[in-house]
Design an enzyme around this catalytic site. Structure first.
Site, mmCIF file in Angstrom:
data_model
loop_
_atom_site.group_PDB
_atom_site.id
_atom_site.type_symbol
_atom_site.label_atom_id
_atom_site.label_comp_id
_atom_site.label_asym_id
_atom_site.label_seq_id
_atom_site.Cartn_x
_atom_site.Cartn_y
_atom_site.Cartn_z
ATOM 1 N N CYS A 146 -9.584 -30.840 -15.508
ATOM 2 C CA CYS A 146 -9.651 -32.257 -15.848
ATOM 3 C C CYS A 146 -9.672 -32.425 -17.371
ATOM 4 C CB CYS A 146 -10.835 -32.924 -15.149
ATOM 5 S SG CYS A 146 -10.700 -34.735 -15.108
ATOM 6 N N HIS A 163 -9.198 -32.076 -9.738
ATOM 7 C CA HIS A 163 -10.427 -31.301 -9.521
ATOM 8 C C HIS A 163 -10.222 -30.336 -8.359
ATOM 9 C CE1 HIS A 163 -13.211 -33.359 -12.262
ATOM 10 N NE2 HIS A 163 -12.457 -34.415 -12.040
ATOM 11 N N GLU A 219 -12.099 -28.070 -7.362
ATOM 12 C CA GLU A 219 -13.375 -27.877 -6.663
ATOM 13 C C GLU A 219 -13.676 -29.001 -5.679
ATOM 14 O OE1 GLU A 219 -14.533 -30.473 -10.156
ATOM 15 O OE2 GLU A 219 -13.005 -28.952 -9.714
#
Length: 196
Positions: A76, A176, A178
């Site tokens: 990001c 993202h 994750e």
């Protein structure tokens, strides 16, 4: 093995947990001197680019990242900081990945760009292994890297922008991973597998 750089500009727990789900235990490092001791590193980031870049410079991270010769990936805002410059605060960034970060031209769409979006592979790379054209990842951003030779994967939201970039040992993911379910897990595994 894996260092997560804690610059004070990121929620690092979600990144740490994502690697733990892959059977790895990253170390959160707070000192630039620690970086050289790790096989690969993550530069996460949220917030305003000018604030984050100032922290990197003031705390000695710029030199440590410049000298790092193993795989290092920004996520990001961390990805944007690896680029040459950003319109957010009009600051010079780390310059490890060619290209500028500009405000997304979203037209009539809502800004920031938030939610799931498709990926479009622009060039094959170890980081794109196993990706398919219908795969989606999770975004939260209003600035993005313009598409150029460093772009491995793009997405579209009002305009086409870089989703994954790479140059030498440096890489970045605008979304993202994750928070991107199975696709994100695949991409993080690709980063773990990436051999220079």
């Amino acid at each position: 093995m894996i260092a997560i750089i804690n610059t004070g500009c990121a929620n690092i727990n979600s990144v740490r947990f994502a690697f733990e789900r892959l059977g790895k235990t990253p170390t959160v490092i707070t000192s630039p001197e620690q970086l050289a001791g790790y096989e690969r590193a993550i530069l996460p980031g949220v917030g305003h680019a000018s604030v984050a870049m100032k922290r990197l410079v003031d705390n000695g991270w710029q030199q440590a990242i410049n000298e790092y010769q193993r795989p290092l990936m920004g996520i990001c805002l961390g990805m944007q900081l690896l680029c040459e410059s950003t319109e957010e605060g009009n600051v010079q960034c780390l310059g490890k990945i060619p290209g500028e970060v500009k405000a997304l031209d979203v037209g009539s769409l809502t800004s920031p760009h938030m939610g799931w979006n498709n990926l479009s592979i622009q060039q094959a790379h170890p980081l794109t292994k196993g990706l398919h054209k219908d795969d989606q990842v999770y975004y939260v951003h209003s600035f993005a890297h313009t598409v150029n030779d460093a772009t491995l994967v793009s997405s579209e939201y009002g305009q086409t922008f870089s989703a994954i970039v790479a140059k030498d040992n440096y890489a970045g993911m605008q979304f993202h991973p994750e928070r991107s379910a199975k696709v994100g897990t695949r991409l993080l595994q690709n980063f773990l597998d990436w051999q220079l």
